[in-house]
Design a protein around this motif. Structure first.
Motif, PDB file in Angstrom:
ATOM      1  N   MET A   1     -16.050  42.204 -11.674  1.00  0.00           N
ATOM      2  CA  MET A   1     -16.949  42.044 -12.813  1.00  0.00           C
ATOM      3  C   MET A   1     -16.360  40.994 -13.745  1.00  0.00           C
ATOM      4  N   SER A   2     -17.226  40.207 -14.335  1.00  0.00           N
ATOM      5  CA  SER A   2     -16.760  39.126 -15.198  1.00  0.00           C
ATOM      6  C   SER A   2     -17.614  39.000 -16.445  1.00  0.00           C
ATOM      7  N   TRP A   3     -17.010  38.399 -17.445  1.00  0.00           N
ATOM      8  CA  TRP A   3     -17.724  37.981 -18.654  1.00  0.00           C
ATOM      9  C   TRP A   3     -17.657  36.457 -18.734  1.00  0.00           C
TER      10      TRP A   3
ATOM     11  N   LYS B   1      -8.132  38.254 -14.808  1.00  0.00           N
ATOM     12  CA  LYS B   1      -7.969  36.830 -15.146  1.00  0.00           C
ATOM     13  C   LYS B   1      -8.632  36.571 -16.490  1.00  0.00           C
ATOM     14  N   TYR B   2      -7.970  35.774 -17.329  1.00  0.00           N
ATOM     15  CA  TYR B   2      -8.515  35.383 -18.632  1.00  0.00           C
ATOM     16  C   TYR B   2      -8.528  33.874 -18.772  1.00  0.00           C
ATOM     17  N   ALA B   3      -9.497  33.377 -19.529  1.00  0.00           N
ATOM     18  CA  ALA B   3      -9.442  31.997 -19.957  1.00  0.00           C
ATOM     19  C   ALA B   3      -8.268  31.832 -20.899  1.00  0.00           C
ATOM     20  N   ASP B   4      -7.631  30.666 -20.860  1.00  0.00           N
ATOM     21  CA  ASP B   4      -6.478  30.439 -21.721  1.00  0.00           C
ATOM     22  C   ASP B   4      -6.827  30.626 -23.200  1.00  0.00           C
TER      23      ASP B   4
ATOM     24  N   ARG C   1     -21.573  26.979 -19.595  1.00  0.00           N
ATOM     25  CA  ARG C   1     -21.139  28.368 -19.444  1.00  0.00           C
ATOM     26  C   ARG C   1     -19.727  28.384 -18.866  1.00  0.00           C
ATOM     27  N   GLU C   2     -18.857  29.214 -19.461  1.00  0.00           N
ATOM     28  CA  GLU C   2     -17.471  29.261 -19.015  1.00  0.00           C
ATOM     29  C   GLU C   2     -17.025  30.696 -18.777  1.00  0.00           C
ATOM     30  N   LEU C   3     -16.088  30.855 -17.863  1.00  0.00           N
ATOM     31  CA  LEU C   3     -15.513  32.161 -17.587  1.00  0.00           C
ATOM     32  C   LEU C   3     -14.627  32.589 -18.741  1.00  0.00           C
ATOM     33  N   VAL C   4     -14.806  33.802 -19.206  1.00  0.00           N
ATOM     34  CA  VAL C   4     -13.973  34.365 -20.271  1.00  0.00           C
ATOM     35  C   VAL C   4     -12.932  35.304 -19.678  1.00  0.00           C
ATOM     36  N   ALA C   5     -13.389  36.246 -18.858  1.00  0.00           N
ATOM     37  CA  ALA C   5     -12.476  37.228 -18.271  1.00  0.00           C
ATOM     38  C   ALA C   5     -13.108  37.812 -17.014  1.00  0.00           C
ATOM     39  N   SER C   6     -12.235  38.243 -16.099  1.00  0.00           N
ATOM     40  CA  SER C   6     -12.716  38.781 -14.837  1.00  0.00           C
ATOM     41  C   SER C   6     -11.780  39.891 -14.387  1.00  0.00           C
ATOM     42  N   ILE C   7     -12.343  40.949 -13.783  1.00  0.00           N
ATOM     43  CA  ILE C   7     -11.538  42.100 -13.386  1.00  0.00           C
ATOM     44  C   ILE C   7     -11.942  42.534 -11.982  1.00  0.00           C
ATOM     45  N   SER C   8     -10.948  42.868 -11.167  1.00  0.00           N
ATOM     46  CA  SER C   8     -11.220  43.290  -9.798  1.00  0.00           C
ATOM     47  C   SER C   8     -11.824  44.682  -9.785  1.00  0.00           C
ATOM     48  N   ARG C   9     -12.258  45.111  -8.604  1.00  0.00           N
ATOM     49  CA  ARG C   9     -13.037  46.341  -8.514  1.00  0.00           C
ATOM     50  C   ARG C   9     -12.245  47.567  -8.948  1.00  0.00           C
ATOM     51  N   ARG C  10     -10.945  47.552  -8.771  1.00  0.00           N
ATOM     52  CA  ARG C  10     -10.123  48.683  -9.221  1.00  0.00           C
ATOM     53  C   ARG C  10      -9.315  48.363 -10.462  1.00  0.00           C
TER      54      ARG C  10
ATOM     55  N   GLY D   1     -20.767  40.018  -8.430  1.00  0.00           N
ATOM     56  CA  GLY D   1     -21.138  39.601  -7.088  1.00  0.00           C
ATOM     57  C   GLY D   1     -20.065  40.021  -6.117  1.00  0.00           C
ATOM     58  N   PRO D   2     -20.245  39.739  -4.864  1.00  0.00           N
ATOM     59  CA  PRO D   2     -19.327  40.220  -3.832  1.00  0.00           C
ATOM     60  C   PRO D   2     -18.018  39.439  -3.730  1.00  0.00           C
ATOM     61  N   LEU D   3     -17.925  38.291  -4.390  1.00  0.00           N
ATOM     62  CA  LEU D   3     -16.694  37.523  -4.327  1.00  0.00           C
ATOM     63  C   LEU D   3     -15.673  38.118  -5.304  1.00  0.00           C
ATOM     64  N   GLY D   4     -14.478  37.596  -5.279  1.00  0.00           N
ATOM     65  CA  GLY D   4     -13.392  38.209  -6.036  1.00  0.00           C
ATOM     66  C   GLY D   4     -13.301  37.759  -7.477  1.00  0.00           C
ATOM     67  N   VAL D   5     -12.171  38.094  -8.071  1.00  0.00           N
ATOM     68  CA  VAL D   5     -11.921  37.782  -9.479  1.00  0.00           C
ATOM     69  C   VAL D   5     -12.022  36.281  -9.719  1.00  0.00           C
TER      70      VAL D   5
END
Length: 120
Positions: free
Chosen positions: A34-36, A59-62, A45-54, A99-103
């Protein structure tokens, strides 16, 4: 299909805090990262943060490291974004994504977005 509904946006003064929530319906929530993302008025549009399923990989933007915290509750099918020490440059529409892809990878499904405005 996955439906995502964000909430928690609003207007806050610089230095303040907000917590965004995104509730997912449909299948595969607990199997997906899941990501914001966010998009300012004149920005892409830019990635802010992303977390794996567990929740083991994050991952965070700097630009938000040390200020924002992403988390998830798979039982409640909800992902959160806690935002502290907000700055005017954090003003944007914030979108939930999965979506089905990763972090860190853009998924196929988006929420409608929630506006965050930081006043200086």
């Amino acid at each position: 299909q996955v439906q995502l509904v964000e909430s928690g946006g609003g207007t806050v003064q610089a230095g303040g805090s907000l917590t965004l929530s995104c509730v997912a319906s449909g299948s595969s929530f607990s199997n997906n990262a899941m990501s914001w993302y966010r998009q300012g008025l004149m920005d892409e549009r830019e990635l802010v943060a992303s977390i794996s399923r567990r929740g083991r990989e994050i991952k965070y933007a700097d630009s938000v490291k040390g200020r924002f915290t992403i988390s998830r509750d798979n039982e409640k099918r909800t992902v959160f974004l806690r935002m502290d020490n907000l700055r005017s440059e954090d003003t944007a529409i914030y979108y939930c994504n999965t979506g089905p892809l990763g972090v860190g990878f853009v998924g196929d499904f988006w929420g409608q977005g929630t506006q965050v405005t930081v006043s200086s």
